[in-house]
Design an enzyme around this catalytic site. Sequence first.
Site, PDB file in Angstrom:
ATOM      1  CB  SER A  50      -0.958  -0.003   1.195  1.00 47.24           C
ATOM      2  OG  SER A  50      -0.254  -0.098   2.413  1.00 47.24           O
ATOM      3  CD  GLU A  51       0.301   3.691   2.413  1.00 43.41           C
ATOM      4  OE1 GLU A  51      -0.799   4.221   2.204  1.00 43.41           O
ATOM      5  OE2 GLU A  51       0.451   2.713   3.175  1.00 43.41           O
ATOM      6  CB  THR A  52       7.321   2.022  -1.139  1.00 41.90           C
ATOM      7  OG1 THR A  52       6.791   0.729  -1.460  1.00 41.90           O
ATOM      8  CG2 THR A  52       8.833   1.946  -1.075  1.00 41.90           C
ATOM      9  CG  HIS A  81       1.298   1.443   7.563  1.00 40.98           C
ATOM     10  ND1 HIS A  81       0.651   1.829   6.407  1.00 40.98           N
ATOM     11  CD2 HIS A  81       2.187   0.474   7.199  1.00 40.98           C
ATOM     12  CE1 HIS A  81       1.137   1.130   5.390  1.00 40.98           C
ATOM     13  NE2 HIS A  81       2.059   0.310   5.832  1.00 40.98           N
TER      14      HIS A  81
END
Length: 294
Positions: A50-52, A81
């Site tokens: 979902s994210e980097t 997060h």
Amino acid sequence: MRARSSSRPFAQVDVFGASPFRGNPLAVVLDADGLDEGTMRAFASWTNLSETTFVLPPTQEGADYRVRILTPSTELDFAGHPTLGTAAAWLAAGGVPAGERIVQECGAGLVEVRRDEAAGTLAFAAPPLRRGGPLEAEHVGAAAAALGIDPGAVRGHAWVDNGAGWCVLELGSAAEVLALAPDLAAIPARKIAALGVVGPTGTDGADGAAYEVRGFVAADPESGTAGYEDPVTGSLNAGIAQWMLERGALTPPWTAHQGTALRRDGLVHLDVDADGTVWVGGTVRVDLRGSIDI
């Protein structure tokens, strides 16, 4: 021209999990200085998380580092997060904050992160909402339709956008939240990128949690990214906490639960300082450390 690839320190982190591998994973490139835009975006798409995040030298006074938060299709000014996961990876890699707290620079400005070493948790200070207040009637109807529920089942609703675009619908129980079978393609993305849902757990809450949360992200037709449900979401839980406090609905501290429908077990701890600062925290585990050629 894309810069020649080089080996850079890398970590993969699990955030908010009540036990190992039950939270929300995050990829962190710990030395992204000199990486061009195209490489960052390609790598964020390749991780398929979902994210980097990409750690860079700070540009604002008082910051320990700067972070860019990329999804497979876009960049976020702030996300919960990734904030805690990046801080944990930075500390594990030898980062030393200048002060008592870690100070992260991101698109939303400076965000403080505090450590509770005894509990083994990190918590971020929730940024102020960029947009609050009730949803428009049209938007409530579209959101309810996407969730497959009657608008009459919605007990409360609000914008809780702190940089990630969230809104929230409150249902009557955790069971109602867990029973949702949303049409992710129908989530109203015209004004927002995501939709959060909350319902009270009553006496049967997971680990004493006050409520159950689910967060749904709309599809992005331009990039070809499908809609999805997020396992455990710090920014959404921060916004919900601010909304709960504004209404006097809960007395801090409390815990929220998220991830059940995905067989995850996320616990998010919410508390408030005397000055009104909302702290959003949980367990963060650095599961993988090494290097990445990028």
